[in-house]
Design a protein around this motif. Structure first.
Motif, short mmCIF file in Angstrom:
data_model
loop_
_atom_site.label_atom_id
_atom_site.label_comp_id
_atom_site.label_asym_id
_atom_site.label_seq_id
_atom_site.Cartn_x
_atom_site.Cartn_y
_atom_site.Cartn_z
N UNK A 138 52.55 -19.42 56.23
CA UNK A 138 52.04 -18.97 57.44
C UNK A 138 53.01 -17.84 57.94
N UNK A 142 53.21 -13.69 57.76
CA UNK A 142 53.69 -12.68 59.00
C UNK A 142 54.39 -12.01 58.79
N UNK A 145 53.36 -9.02 55.76
CA UNK A 145 52.21 -8.38 56.91
C UNK A 145 52.82 -7.01 57.89
N UNK A 165 45.21 -21.09 50.66
CA UNK A 165 45.16 -21.67 51.61
C UNK A 165 44.38 -22.65 50.78
N UNK B 355 47.01 -12.28 63.48
CA UNK B 355 47.10 -13.02 62.42
C UNK B 355 48.57 -14.45 62.95
N UNK B 356 49.27 -13.76 63.27
CA UNK B 356 49.65 -14.83 64.42
C UNK B 356 48.79 -15.68 65.23
N UNK B 359 46.43 -17.88 63.69
CA UNK B 359 47.39 -18.76 62.22
C UNK B 359 46.78 -20.13 62.87
N UNK B 362 43.68 -21.66 62.24
CA UNK B 362 43.42 -21.70 60.65
C UNK B 362 43.25 -23.26 60.39
#
Lengths: 406, 467
Positions: A138, A142, A145, A165, B355-356, B359, B362
């Motif tokens: 994750x 990040x 990105x 995932x 996204x953070x 998360x 998720x």
């Protein structure tokens, strides 16, 4: 307790490198010197740790119990651990050396990944191990990105993340099978039950790990640090599972078949995407295969090395050819289309869910290849294509080796 | 004369009422004072709860509230109990008030209702949480939904009327049915027993498992105000959970002999699949936090009813609380992007931050919702999926279908990162650099805070249990 202190010093020196690289430019000479010094300190420490754990055999196992749920944070430092960390630190130093003038971000990302791996490799509980693994993927997604959206598109990043995932879910489910039965996920405690554990969870775990490696090797080629990270994570998990995976002799053949199947899939994928450059992922996949062998199964060795040879040589071979020449099954192409219509329909539906890239593999290319394989013997006899003959020779050889060893 | 500790339960119950009186006395255009006052009362309520929780944890006995008054021949007796179950509900409602008042600033100058009604709802909820009997709690909770209709009615969404109508008729009908069934004598036939149990559970499920049970879900999600939606959903689900806990006591010992755990799992799985399919086809970043909230809370009934052990209750509470906290964080971040545009010049930065922020939702093990989700699932699995259990196959089937839905939701969540939402935020306003910096720091800090809270919650919940 010396081992714990050594571990702490390694951790601390990595944190220092992280802080320095995030606060300053790595092209600054003072920063480079300090970072290299702390990395050197870490390497010295890991060598000392190796001496203690690997040579003297003083492994450390400590566990914390704090709740009614059987998830116990524990520390397990053994010989394998120090070897992995040594390799990691060397890799990190190389990264640092290569990118010190160009890019701070890549150094930062690999330091973060090394720290996460350090924590993973001392965790004794599988649940915690996989948790940290997932958190690591994750965080690195990040970071990619945020820093690399110019080079790597958002689409690529998120696609890789989604695939991971799914793999994680598969791995977690296979651990759930163990947990349901033995009410624990601790490496040491599970080792006590290792003789009772049935075949199904073992096979599930092995294929989950293979699947993880396969997907990691096809992660977009620009995020090469990412596939390195996943490769090392799987390595740690497999080391912890060694006694569980390779203990019964009956399993050898099954694992052999699984590995062989995965290697073949890799080969086919390589053939499909031959025009794209994917050396880093392939490199790690190849080494991971060898690693599985080192874990104790020699039968897999032969298949792995053969498949690696096929993969590499065919990659090399096909890249030098023009696109028209390397269409493998041109004549039967139109006949193949008829039964494939239905599959294509599903493919179009699935492309909405998992993106075009993976749908292409699943529903468009894989069926084509499977149909092609059926026609393979026929095609070998009347064609002078050197690549096809090469494939034929290698396949027959590997089949012979398989027959011979069993 | 009471000491503070003895009176603390009274204070906890009455603080929302006092707050609503004070806030409604302030003129409606004076938003700053109203916000400050609501923040103050929310903090005070939460502090009092922490004191109560501490006292409860170390084992000192708190007095139950009971007082009665009579007017002519009309006698009213007021009784509130505090036990190891409902103390968590008091805590959650005070925490929700605290988070809501600090995160979502309401700037409506027309009426006081938007500021007052959360406190009033919390007061009614507090009264109900002190009850042991579903027959008393359910009518009160049913009436309290009227206030939610007022709240929706005072927003500026276009189709609020139909949302109120759908939700109102449905919830009222279900509540009335449950109240009628509760008056019946229990049947001995198995099928009647199951039907009655379902009837009693329906009000709770209608609020908690929104998608499978409530046809009004999508309309409601689309027609609540962006700033009030989080509170309305958190409140509805909390109330639903409490109804389920009470109903579980009502159904009692026959629970495990019947197939109710299995049915709960089936309904939860259906609900999750429904949400996952809706969200994969319609992944707007605006509604996705709501969908994810509903998704994880539809697992809650199956965890709660999995066994009569207390452990499952704690797991449920942990799951619910983590879910709500992450939901608040996500909706707040989305609101900030919507109302102020992007605080980042580079689009990639905004996407990384989004996204953070997503998360924790998720379901990654060990972070956000995953902290509570996976232990709950594993514990449930050990309960039912062992070899001796007669319905093992069904349980494994439900769990694997749920797993599929889970992956679909993760896909939908990650796909929003690619969505076009960030390019067409029309409501972009001119904001100062200082405010931009403030928003940016919120963007980084709030997911971290949510993650840390998700780690703390299980410890806090298991703490009194251990001592």
């Amino acid at each position: 307790m010396d081992q714990l202190i050594l571990l702490f010093v390694i951790f601390l020196s990595l944190i220092i490198v992280l802080i320095l690289t995030s606060a300053f430019r790595a092209s600054n000479k003072a920063i480079i010197i300090v970072s290299f010094l702390s990395l050197g300190l870490a390497v010295i420490n890991i060598v000392l740790l190796m001496q203690k754990t690997l040579i003297k055999g003083e492994a450390i196992y400590q566990i914390l119990e704090f709740s009614r749920i059987n998830i116990r944070p524990g520390i397990l430092i053994d010989g394998h651990f120090s070897v992995i960390i040594l390799f990691l630190l060397i890799g990190l130093s190389l990264d640092f050396f290569q990118n010190r003038k160009k890019d701070n971000n890549i150094i930062r990302i690999s330091v973060v990944q090394t720290i996460i791996l350090l924590i993973i490799s001392v965790a004794s509980d599988y649940f915690i191990l996989i948790s940290i693994f997932s958190v690591g993927t994750l965080i690195s997604t990040f970071l990619f990105l945020k820093n690399y959206s110019d080079i790597v598109s958002d689409w690529q990043c998120t696609k890789d993340f989604l695939l991971q995932r799914i793999c994680d879910a598969f791995l977690l489910a296979s651990f759930a099978l163990l947990y349901m039965k033995y009410d624990t996920m601790d490496a040491k405690e599970l080792a006590e039950f290792s003789n009772d554990i049935s075949m199904f969870p073992r096979i599930m775990l092995f294929s989950a790990l293979s699947f993880r490696l396969l997907t990691a090797s096809f992660i977009s080629e620009l995020i090469f640090t990412h596939s390195k990270f996943i490769f090392f994570c799987v390595l740690v998990i497999a080391l912890r599972l060694q006694w569980l995976l390779f203990q019964q002799d009956i399993l050898d053949d099954i694992f052999f078949s699984i590995s062989f199947a995965f290697s073949l899939i890799t080969l086919f994928l390589l053939l499909i995407f031959r025009n794209k450059q994917r050396p880093p992922g392939m490199f790690y996949y190849f080494f991971s295969n060898i690693f599985f062998v080192l874990l104790g199964n020699y039968k897999i060795l032969s298949s792995m090395i053969l498949c690696g040879m096929i993969a590499f040589s065919s990659l090399f071979f096909f890249r030098s050819k023009k696109k028209e020449q390397i269409k493998i099954f041109p004549i039967y192409y139109s006949i193949q289309q008829i039964p494939l219509r239905g599959i294509y329909l599903f493919g179009e539906i699935f492309s909405k869910f998992i993106g075009f890239f993976y749908t292409n593999i699943l529903f468009f290319r894989a069926p084509q290849l499977i149909f092609g394989i059926v026609q393979l013997p026929l095609r070998f006899f009347h064609n002078g294509s050197i690549s096809r003959s090469f494939l034929f020779v290698v396949l027959t050889l590997s089949a012979y080796v398989y027959y011979w060893t069993t | 004369m009471y000491t503070f500790d003895q009176a603390s339960l009274y204070i906890l119950i009455l603080i929302p009422l006092i707050a609503s009186i004070f806030i409604s006395l302030i003129p409606s255009f004076d938003i700053e004072s109203k916000n400050t006052l609501s923040c103050f009362f929310a903090v005070a309520g939460f502090c009092v709860f922490i004191r109560i929780f501490y006292l409860f944890g170390i084992g000192s006995k708190l007095k139950n509230i009971s007082f009665s008054f009579s007017l002519l021949n009309f006698k009213i007796k007021f009784l509130l109990f505090l036990n190891e179950y409902n103390i968590y509900f008091f805590g959650i409602i005070s925490l929700i008030l605290l988070l809501y008042n600090f995160l979502f600033e309401i700037s409506d100058t027309k009426s006081n209702i938007h500021h007052v009604s959360p406190f009033l709802l919390a007061f009614i909820a507090n009264i109900c949480f002190g009850q042991k009997d579903l027959r008393i709690a359910l009518p009160l909770l049913s009436i309290s939904t009227f206030m939610i209709y007022f709240l929706i009615g005072h927003s500026d969404r276009q189709r609020k009327g139909s949302a109120i109508f759908h939700m109102g008729t449905y919830l009222f009908g279900i509540d009335a049915l449950a109240l009628v069934i509760l008056q019946l004598q229990s049947f001995k036939e198995y099928i009647f027993f199951i039907l009655i149990a379902l009837g009693i559970l329906a009000p709770g499920l209608a609020r908690l498992c929104l998608p499978a049970f409530s046809p009004f879900l999508q309309r409601l999600i689309l027609n609540v105000d962006r700033r009030e939606g989080p509170f309305i959903f958190a409140f509805l689900q909390l109330v639903g959970l409490y109804i389920l806990v009470l109903a579980k006591n009502e159904i009692g010992k026959n629970l495990l002999s019947a197939d109710i755990p299995l049915m709960m799992a089936a309904l939860g799985m259906l609900s999750s699949l429904n949400v996952a399919l809706i969200s994969i086809t319609n992944f707007k970043s605006e509604v996705l936090p709501y969908y994810s909230l509903c998704f994880y809370s539809s697992l809650i009934p199956s965890v709660l009813f999995a066994s009569s052990e207390k452990l499952f209750f704690y797991l449920t509470i942990s799951l619910y609380l983590t879910n709500i906290i992450i939901f608040f964080n996500t909706t707040k971040t989305h609101n900030l992007i919507y109302y102020f545009g992007s605080p980042y010049e580079k689009k990639s930065d905004l996407r990384a931050m989004w996204f953070l922020c997503l998360s924790p939702f998720l379901g990654v093990p060990g972070i956000g919702i995953g902290v509570s989700l996976w232990p709950a699932l594993y514990t449930m699995a050990t309960q039912f999926a062992h070899d001796a259990h007669p319905k093992k196959i069904l349980w494994i089937a439900f769990l694997s279908l749920w797993f599929l839905a889970f992956i679909l939701l993760a896909v939908a969540l990650v796909l929003t990162i690619r969505a076009e939402f960030f390019q067409r935020s029309n409501m972009t306003r001119e904001i100062s650099e200082a405010f931009k910096k403030k928003i940016k720091s919120f963007f980084i800090l709030s997911p971290i805070a949510a993650v840390i809270l998700s780690w703390l919650i299980p410890f806090a919940i298991f703490w009194p249990h251990k001592s």
